[in-house]
Design a protein around this motif. Structure first.
Motif, PDB file in Angstrom:
ATOM      1  N   UNK A  57     -78.864  67.577 -36.424  1.00  0.00           N
ATOM      2  CA  UNK A  57     -79.429  68.400 -37.496  1.00  0.00           C
ATOM      3  C   UNK A  57     -78.825  69.801 -37.487  1.00  0.00           C
ATOM      4  N   UNK A  58     -78.565  70.356 -36.301  1.00  0.00           N
ATOM      5  CA  UNK A  58     -77.927  71.676 -36.230  1.00  0.00           C
ATOM      6  C   UNK A  58     -76.538  71.622 -36.862  1.00  0.00           C
ATOM      7  N   UNK A  59     -75.788  70.553 -36.618  1.00  0.00           N
ATOM      8  CA  UNK A  59     -74.462  70.405 -37.218  1.00  0.00           C
ATOM      9  C   UNK A  59     -74.555  70.240 -38.736  1.00  0.00           C
ATOM     10  N   UNK A  60     -75.564  69.536 -39.197  1.00  0.00           N
ATOM     11  CA  UNK A  60     -75.747  69.357 -40.643  1.00  0.00           C
ATOM     12  C   UNK A  60     -76.064  70.695 -41.306  1.00  0.00           C
ATOM     13  N   UNK A  61     -76.972  71.461 -40.704  1.00  0.00           N
ATOM     14  CA  UNK A  61     -77.314  72.774 -41.260  1.00  0.00           C
ATOM     15  C   UNK A  61     -76.079  73.678 -41.258  1.00  0.00           C
ATOM     16  N   UNK A  62     -75.290  73.617 -40.191  1.00  0.00           N
ATOM     17  CA  UNK A  62     -74.062  74.409 -40.118  1.00  0.00           C
ATOM     18  C   UNK A  62     -73.086  73.999 -41.217  1.00  0.00           C
ATOM     19  N   UNK A  63     -72.915  72.698 -41.423  1.00  0.00           N
ATOM     20  CA  UNK A  63     -71.988  72.218 -42.460  1.00  0.00           C
ATOM     21  C   UNK A  63     -72.458  72.645 -43.852  1.00  0.00           C
ATOM     22  N   UNK A  64     -73.753  72.587 -44.099  1.00  0.00           N
ATOM     23  CA  UNK A  64     -74.284  73.044 -45.383  1.00  0.00           C
ATOM     24  C   UNK A  64     -74.048  74.537 -45.573  1.00  0.00           C
ATOM     25  N   UNK A  65     -74.206  75.294 -44.496  1.00  0.00           N
ATOM     26  CA  UNK A  65     -73.970  76.730 -44.588  1.00  0.00           C
ATOM     27  C   UNK A  65     -72.497  77.027 -44.867  1.00  0.00           C
ATOM     28  N   UNK A  66     -71.600  76.330 -44.178  1.00  0.00           N
ATOM     29  CA  UNK A  66     -70.168  76.549 -44.387  1.00  0.00           C
ATOM     30  C   UNK A  66     -69.800  76.240 -45.837  1.00  0.00           C
ATOM     31  N   UNK A  67     -70.352  75.166 -46.375  1.00  0.00           N
ATOM     32  CA  UNK A  67     -70.077  74.830 -47.771  1.00  0.00           C
ATOM     33  C   UNK A  67     -70.600  75.920 -48.702  1.00  0.00           C
TER      34      UNK A  67
END
Length: 125
Positions: free
Chosen positions: A94-104
């Motif tokens: 979930x931390x990686x998903x939140x990070x990927x959403x933020x990067x996008x």
């Protein structure tokens, strides 16, 4: 934009280039009242606050489940791997998903910041 600040304007000198040592006056109040700046702040707030709340609820939800409902999370799913282990590991995902959403989403933030910088530098000339 004039070189002299009007009475009450918030102008501070900031280095325009860390190498050259030259300074520029920046009218921070004008930047703050700019619609692009307000949109940048609104966009960041609309992402960061819900993402933070979601992740905190997700994280503390795990602790609450383990603390108050140990029988629920003690159910074995695969061999000796139980729901608690899977939930704990899912927090990394979930931390990686939140990070990927933020990067996008950061592309939008960068575009808005670039618009602000272009406008400020354009007014300096």
């Amino acid at each position: 934009m004039s070189d002299l600040a009007a009475p009450g304007e918030d102008r501070r000198s900031i280095p325009s280039s860390p190498v050259s040592g030259q300074t520029e006056d920046v009218n921070w109040q004008a930047i703050e009242s700019n619609s692009d700046f307000r949109e940048l702040i609104r966009e960041k707030r609309n992402f960061i606050i819900p993402a933070t709340i979601f992740f905190l609820v997700y994280y503390f939800g795990f602790l609450i489940l383990v603390g108050y409902f140990p029988d629920v999370v003690d159910v074995n799913v695969i061999g000796n791997i139980n729901i608690a282990y899977l939930f704990a590991l899912s927090q990394f995902i979930m931390a990686w998903i939140v990070m990927a959403l933020y990067v996008r989403r950061a592309g939008t933030f960068d575009r808005l910041a670039h618009n602000i910088l272009t406008r400020v530098k354009g007014e300096k000339k």
